[in-house]
Design an enzyme around this catalytic site. Structure first.
Site, mmCIF file in Angstrom:
data_model
loop_
_atom_site.group_PDB
_atom_site.id
_atom_site.type_symbol
_atom_site.label_atom_id
_atom_site.label_comp_id
_atom_site.label_asym_id
_atom_site.label_seq_id
_atom_site.Cartn_x
_atom_site.Cartn_y
_atom_site.Cartn_z
ATOM 1 N N LYS A 1 0.835 -1.189 0.000
ATOM 2 C CA LYS A 1 0.000 0.000 0.000
ATOM 3 C C LYS A 1 0.877 1.248 0.000
ATOM 4 O O LYS A 1 2.017 1.217 0.458
ATOM 5 C CB LYS A 1 -0.882 0.037 1.258
ATOM 6 N N ARG B 1 -10.039 -11.647 2.925
ATOM 7 C CA ARG B 1 -10.944 -12.706 2.485
ATOM 8 C C ARG B 1 -10.284 -14.084 2.576
ATOM 9 O O ARG B 1 -10.974 -15.097 2.702
ATOM 10 C CB ARG B 1 -11.435 -12.413 1.070
#
Length: 480
Positions: free
Chosen positions: A259, A333
């Site tokens: 990121k 996830r």
């Protein structure tokens, strides 16, 4: 916990408190107000706007008159929104709240007041402010015939707030302290004196041995190894188990899909789902609900390093499905998928599995900061959660989840891939991936709380404790 009491007649204890009431309240007819002429002046202004003063209001420290229409607003959480600015800097350690009016938002307001037990200063990371006032006591005034119902309402909201405060404190901690092992130890400490709760821990070796390849893949790049924590609550000896699963990424760098700095700043909050599962279990225990529940916290740090998972890797979950990792920044996830599958294997006849996660920024773009995203293929569960959201003031909004999303999780090399290559329907595509890990015979729902898990005020973000109110209300409804 903050102390509270219900009173039907103001007494000397009310002297020096912060009074919150409404124009026309029968409380204002009490002789205590004869020595407080400022009230009559405030009444003229309080029909359409909040009237508030700290001056000339003896024997009170502060008086706030909130218009009746705010108390009676059933849709916009108006009462809580009116209270928030009043308690940024409390004028007294005690508040006297007038609950004699039929206020649909009273539960939310009480929950907010109980949540004032926690502030960032409590983390001990900054010098305390000399002379700062903290709310310590909540007095609730009502008519005698309202006492019984109010007592039950207060007990419920205090229990909910207790779980929220635990979750918020944990999530607000810096990530170098709040590691996967720290979360486990904190949960064990909090559950130790509650006979109905017991903790089960899988360390990094047990995670590998039990085949949780997705959780292992996410956590193996960090010097702080992953954990799977299951908290079991046995409020009754027999009956179906209700399971809750929380994403617990204690810090998310994005992995090798790194990121940018601005996007990493709030990533200590990527474990809010797991923190809220812990808080939920404590709220359930505080209410002594007659039910069996399992809360599963999937804990890992998504770091970069020699052992970090790589784009293109294929890993196997504990239910046998393989997943191509085409984006290491879609790690939440992955840990959720393994935890959902593990929970379903542990209790194959569960009444339902509900997972919660700060999963996608896309849900914030779709729904904003007030609504949690709900994705499920089970219509009764969808309806029940939606209704509970409206009752609790912790609302959800449904997003689609059906076979039209199938291509979003297709992989040429594995059973599934963890992100769609077309960058479309990100939130629903993540849920479509997750649904493969819960057997169809178990009702399952996914809550994306990326927008609601944090409270944003004054340019700062802090943990909110949502969706604990929603899930307690849903559980209470389910037990009726």
């Amino acid at each position: 916990m903050l102390d509270y009491r219900i009173i039907n007649h103001p007494d000397n204890h009310a002297v020096g408190c912060h009074l919150v009431t409404w124009p026309g309240s029968p409380l204002l007819a009490d002789p205590l107000f004869e020595a407080c002429p400022v009230v009559s002046e405030m009444l003229a202004r309080a029909e359409n706007a909040i009237a508030d003063t700290c001056f000339g209001c003896a024997p009170f420290a502060r008086i706030t008159l909130i218009p009746l229409n705010v108390w009676q607003d059933a849709q916009h959480d108006a009462l809580t929104q009116a209270l928030r600015p009043l308690f940024i800097a409390p004028a007294s350690t005690r508040v006297l709240l007038d609950a004699s009016v039929n206020a649909p938002g009273l539960s939310s307001a009480l929950r907010y007041l109980f949540n004032l037990e926690h502030t960032l200063t409590d983390l001990g990371l900054r010098k305390p402010q000399p002379g700062a006032v903290r709310l310590r006591q909540i007095d609730i005034w009502c008519q005698p015939e309202q006492t019984a119902a109010l007592k039950a309402q207060l007990r419920q909201q205090q229990a909910i707030a207790h779980g929220m405060v635990v979750a918020r404190r944990l999530a607000d901690l810096p990530s170098e302290q709040c590691t996967p092992q720290f979360v486990v130890e904190e949960a064990q400490r909090l559950c130790a004196n509650i006979p109905a709760l017991r903790c089960e821990v899988l360390d990094e070796h047990a995670i590998v041995e039990q085949g949780l390849g997705l959780l292992h893949a996410v956590g193996k790049g960090s010097a702080r190894p992953p954990r799977l924590l299951a908290i079991h609550y046995d409020g009754v000896e027999i009956g179906p188990v209700r399971s809750y699963v929380g994403k617990g990424i204690t810090f998310d760098t994005g992995g090798l899909w790194l990121k940018e700095g601005a996007g990493m700043y709030t990533m200590k909050y990527d474990m809010c789902g797991a923190a809220n599962v812990l808080g939920l279990m404590l709220s359930i225990a505080a209410l002594a609900l007659p039910v069996r529940v399992m809360g599963v916290l999937a804990l890992a740090e998504n770091a970069i390093g020699p052992d970090a998972m790589q784009p293109g890797s294929v890993v196997r979950a504990c239910n046998g499905l393989t997943v191509e990792i085409n984006n290491t920044d879609a790690e939440g996830r992955l840990v959720l998928a393994d935890a959902i599958a593990w929970a379903s294997q542990r209790h194959p006849h569960a009444r339902y599995i509900i997972d919660m996660a700060t999963l996608t920024g896309a849900v914030v773009k779709a729904l904003g900061y007030e609504l949690s995203g709900l994705m499920t293929q089970d219509e009764p569960l969808r309806a029940a959660l939606t209704a509970a959201g409206k009752q609790s003031g912790d609302e959800v909004w449904s997003l689609p989840l059906d076979a039209r999303l199938k291509k979003q999780a297709e992989s040429a090399i594995a059973d599934l891939c963890n992100t769609p290559t077309n960058n479309a329907a990100i939130s629903a595509s993540a849920a479509w991936l997750l649904h493969h890990f819960c057997p169809p015979e178990i009702p399952w729902a996914h809550l994306d709380v990326s927008g609601t898990a944090l409270w944003r005020e004054g340019g700062k973000s802090v943990a909110s404790g949502r969706p604990i109110p929603l899930l307690i209300q849903h559980l209470l409804n389910d037990l009726q």
